[in-house]
Write an enzyme that holds these catalytic residues in place. Structure first.
Site, PDB file in Angstrom:
ATOM      1  N   GLU A  59       8.540 -30.927 -52.901  1.00  0.00           N
ATOM      2  CA  GLU A  59       9.095 -29.911 -51.997  1.00  0.00           C
ATOM      3  C   GLU A  59      10.332 -30.524 -51.364  1.00  0.00           C
ATOM      4  O   GLU A  59      11.500 -29.770 -51.061  1.00  0.00           O
ATOM      5  CB  GLU A  59       8.109 -29.358 -50.850  1.00  0.00           C
ATOM      6  N   ASP A  77      16.091 -19.101 -53.791  1.00  0.00           N
ATOM      7  CA  ASP A  77      14.916 -18.765 -54.705  1.00  0.00           C
ATOM      8  C   ASP A  77      14.195 -17.248 -54.313  1.00  0.00           C
ATOM      9  O   ASP A  77      13.296 -17.022 -54.894  1.00  0.00           O
ATOM     10  CB  ASP A  77      13.601 -19.766 -54.660  1.00  0.00           C
ATOM     11  N   THR A  82      13.431 -21.422 -46.519  1.00  0.00           N
ATOM     12  CA  THR A  82      12.249 -22.384 -46.707  1.00  0.00           C
ATOM     13  C   THR A  82      12.102 -23.321 -45.652  1.00  0.00           C
ATOM     14  O   THR A  82      13.295 -24.115 -45.402  1.00  0.00           O
ATOM     15  CB  THR A  82      12.452 -22.899 -48.236  1.00  0.00           C
TER      16      THR A  82
END
Length: 274
Positions: A59, A77, A82
């Site tokens: 990640e 994405d 995120t």
């Protein structure tokens, strides 16, 4: 990170059967199934830390997962921002759940004012109502111990605990529990075909877990095959190296208990835990 995070604690696809260690392995199960089921699970603190390091390698390209509470960016994405130790996303509901929980335990925190915006952008990649200061305020919140605890809480509630619970039910040891955890982190456990429950269902059409008399290695290979299929359904997840050059490496070595030392690669970067 996962699309299905909105479902919160309703993560397990099937009723949980008896804990794999509650009774001897079925007579038809290989001896290794009973040995693995009795081994230390991923919820052991040392194993959990290893799991967090491996996920962070994928990640965040770093083993220092504790440095990721403050992380936040839009990685294009389709999931909006995120952020955090597990990739909470503004577009998938788990970031909203996190900030709501944080606000319950600490009303008036720096992120509380963004709750209306987070509710509106849920399900989209929009930044409406979040820019220009949300990322700065997220980093500020990450200096608060209560926010770190909130991230830990939501990671465990939505991802870690359900993965470990299902893994123990299926009779898989720490590696299998980690394989489940990484799948739930990326795919969530919604009703779509690429969710954790449906990855597991696809694997069940090819093999049986140890708790049903299957071979653990055969089962985990079937699960990873189904996981790779799911990853390839979405361009943002089409690089399958977190399976191919990480989880498969551990499995091929027979390291079902996820014992150190561990060496793997993710997206071309090499990592080691001694």
């Amino acid at each position: 990170m996962a699309i299905g995070a909105l479902l919160g604690s309703a993560l397990l696809a099937v009723p949980v059967t008896a804990h794999a260690t509650a009774a001897p392995a079925p007579a038809s199960a290989p001896a290794s199934a009973a040995v693995s089921a009795a081994a230390v699970g991923l919820d052991d603190p040392a194993k959990k830390d290893i799991a967090m390091q491996i996920v962070s390698s994928a990640e965040n390209s770093s083993l220092d997962w504790k440095a990721q509470y403050k992380y936040i960016e839009d990685i294009d994405d389709g999931r909006g921002y995120t952020a955090g130790i597990i990739g909470f996303c503004s577009g998938t509901g788990d970031m909203l759940d996190l900030v709501e929980y944080y606000t319950q335990v600490k009303p008036g925190n720096v992120l509380a004012t963004y709750l209306p915006a987070l509710r509106k952008v849920d399900g989209s990649d929009s930044h409406a109502g979040l820019d220009p200061n949300f990322t700065k305020d997220w980093a500020k919140a990450a200096q608060d111990g209560e926010f770190k605890k909130a991230q830990d809480h939501e990671r465990d509630r939505v991802y870690f605990n359900p993965a470990v619970k299902q893994g123990k039910s299926d009779g898989v040891a720490a590696l299998g529990q980690f394989i489940y955890y990484d799948a739930i982190v990326m795919h969530g456990d919604g009703t779509d075909s690429t969710s954790f429950r449906n990855i597991r269902k696809r694997a069940l059409s090819k093999a049986k877990p140890p708790a049903q008399g299957g071979n653990e290695t055969t089962w985990l290979n079937a699960f990873l095959d189904a996981r790779v299929w799911a990853m390839k359904q979405e361009e943002a997840h089409s690089d399958t190296s977190r399976v191919d050059t990480a989880q498969r490496v551990f499995l091929k070595k027979g390291n079902l208990n996820l014992n150190t030392p561990l060496d793997w690669k993710v997206y071309g970067d090499s990592f080691h835990i001694g």
